[in-house]
Scaffold this active site. Structure first.
Site, PDB file in Angstrom:
ATOM      1  CG  ASP A  52      -2.188   0.811   0.998  1.00  0.00           C
ATOM      2  OD1 ASP A  52      -2.086   2.047   0.831  1.00  0.00           O
ATOM      3  OD2 ASP A  52      -3.281   0.214   0.990  1.00  0.00           O
ATOM      4  CB  THR A 108     -13.426   1.092  -8.441  1.00  0.00           C
ATOM      5  OG1 THR A 108     -14.330   0.115  -7.885  1.00  0.00           O
ATOM      6  CG2 THR A 108     -12.188   0.382  -8.960  1.00  0.00           C
ATOM      7  CE  LYS A 230     -19.304  -7.222  -5.692  1.00  0.00           C
ATOM      8  NZ  LYS A 230     -18.096  -6.621  -5.155  1.00  0.00           N
ATOM      9  N   GLY A 283     -27.027   0.468   1.418  1.00  0.00           N
ATOM     10  CA  GLY A 283     -26.017   1.519   1.363  1.00  0.00           C
ATOM     11  C   GLY A 283     -24.654   0.867   1.288  1.00  0.00           C
ATOM     12  CB  CYS A 286     -20.400  -2.775  -2.703  1.00  0.00           C
ATOM     13  SG  CYS A 286     -18.745  -3.217  -2.151  1.00  0.00           S
ATOM     14  CE  LYS A 289     -17.810   0.854  -5.534  1.00  0.00           C
ATOM     15  NZ  LYS A 289     -16.855   0.202  -6.457  1.00  0.00           N
TER      16      LYS A 289
END
Length: 459
Positions: A52, A108, A230, A283, A286, A289
């Protein structure tokens, strides 16, 4: 809390009969998805390096602390670190040298001012990694992306990497449920491998050997289909949730009871009862959006009409929040100014501290804007909520939040809220009025204790 046990570790076994050593894995991005994947894969027996750019996050994980709430994960992190199979770094060069299979797990999010997915983090992570790939390797996307991203990234990786065409790209979408992420990683209901070669499939089978050995079904497909799985799954789930909430709107207009309606529908095995649950809606980071990005991408591809229904799915979901505010206002006599509201819940779902697009906080902040004095309580998400909504008040427990309240509203169905004693709560509040935004309470019990009880879609 249930004890979660891992499948037996993969002891240095490559593809069946290949005699190859187990691949060494890197996980790029150590947020919710990446940290969970890295920890669980190390517990399964793989050598794993988490990567990271956030040095503070790397230090936190390296010290044995999980920087978010997920049941069972802190214990597995301790186990993985003690085994010596898990390390963390900020160096992409180290990751490229170390790993055989590189999982890309960065976020994302939705673009600011647009429904499109923001792919900057995916592009940056893949570019940084590729610049150091000097030998054959497999880069595996797990992030949720618009269809066509994998093809674009394949060209990018092979153009940037010193190893050129020796680097392949695959897609392995994730299906984690917050609150159940450990079990979903160790015992997934399916694995989807989007690949372009037999070698890529073999590498993925080696990287998931212990999970496959436990009987997890494997669906092998092309890159495009793997990307679609997905967003298609999330769209179907969101549609089912919004469908029963649309029926709740009809029930409110006609005097019907949506809970009995949902029960009757659930006996039809073509429909089933899972997620056919009315309430405040979905909500999190995932579903909202992802369905917006899916609709946006479909419009870009000229097939927007095929998923037009997703716009209404989103609109129904948003209306449930507004209707919950209306119910609170109705119980308060129509004017929210000066009304004391106890808001039970801040996280978007129980067993999580995630407040991204949380219906609970949307309702609480709307009530505040309309003049109510709102006190929020949540078992895990209070710190996150306070940082994002300092205008609200916070309490340590439900009884403290309810002290002197004119209306109580249940917004996240934590177990401790489901099992609240209506008499004890009644002794704390100024008025026994409650809005059950999640259909989590027994209306007979609460009404028997003298509460005025309201819920979405119920008489």
């Amino acid at each position: 809390m249930a004890v979660i046990t891992a499948p037996e570790p993969a002891v240095a076994a490559g593809p069946a009969g290949s005699g190859e050593a187990a691949p060494r894995l890197t996980v790029i991005g150590t947020g919710y998805l990446g940290a969970t994947h890295a920890i669980c894969m190390a517990v399964l027996g793989f050598d794993v390096l988490g990567v990271d750019t956030d040095a503070e996050k790397i230090e936190t994980l390296s010290s044995g602390e999980v920087p978010f709430f997920e049941p069972g994960l802190p214990e597995l992190l301790t186990k993985a670190l003690e085994s010596g199979r898990l390390r963390f770094t900020t160096s992409f060069a180290e990751a490229a040298e170390f790993g055989d299979v590189h999982f890309v797990c960065v976020g994302t999010p939705q673009q600011q001012g647009s429904d499109a997915a923001d792919l900057r983090y995916v592009d940056s992570a893949v570019t940084e990694l590729a610049a150091h790939l000097r030998r054959r390797a497999l880069v595996v996307g797990k992030s949720t992306v618009p269809v066509g991203t994998a093809a674009r990234l394949t060209e990018l990786v092979q153009r940037v990497a010193p190893a050129g065409n020796g680097v392949e790209l695959a897609w392995n979408p994730e299906f984690l449920r917050e609150g159940y992420a450990v079990d979903d990683t160790l015992r997934p209901d399916r694995l989807v491998f989007g690949v372009s070669s037999d070698w890529a499939e073999e590498r993925l089978r080696a990287a998931f050997g212990p999970v496959i050995a436990q009987g997890a079904p494997v669906v092998v497909t092309d890159l495009t289909t793997a990307e679609l799985v997905k967003v298609a799954a999330n769209s179907f789930l969101a549609t089912k949730i919004s469908y029963i909430n649309a029926m709740a709107e009809v029930c409110e207009a006609t005097g019907g009871d949506v809970t009995r309606l949902a029960e009757a529908l659930s006996y039809d095995d073509r429909i089933g009862g899972r997620f056919l649950k009315p309430g405040l809606g979905f909500g999190g980071g995932c579903l909202p959006k992802d369905i917006r990005a899916f609709a946006y991408r479909a419009e870009e591809l000229g097939v927007g009409q095929a998923v037009t229904f997703l716009r209404e799915v989103d609109a129904i979901n948003k209306r449930r929040r507004a209707r919950t505010v209306d119910l609170v206002a109705e119980l308060a006599g129509g004017d929210l100014r000066g009304v004391r509201v106890a808001a039970l819940g801040a996280a978007f779902k129980p067993n999580s501290d995630d407040i991204r697009d949380a219906p609970a906080l949307d309702v609480a902040s709307t009530l505040h804007r309309l003049g109510a004095h709102v006190t929020v309580v949540d078992p895990a998400a209070t710190d996150n909520a306070r940082r994002n909504h300092p205008e609200l008040s916070y309490a340590a427990d439900a009884l403290s939040a309810a002290e002197g309240a004119d209306v109580v509203v249940l917004l996240t169905e934590w177990s401790e809220f489901r099992h609240l004693d209506p008499e004890a709560m009644g002794a704390a509040v100024a008025h026994r009025r409650i809005v059950d935004g999640r259909h989590a309470l027994d209306p007979v019990q609460w009404r028997a204790a003298g509460w005025e009880y309201r819920a979405l879609g119920r008489p």
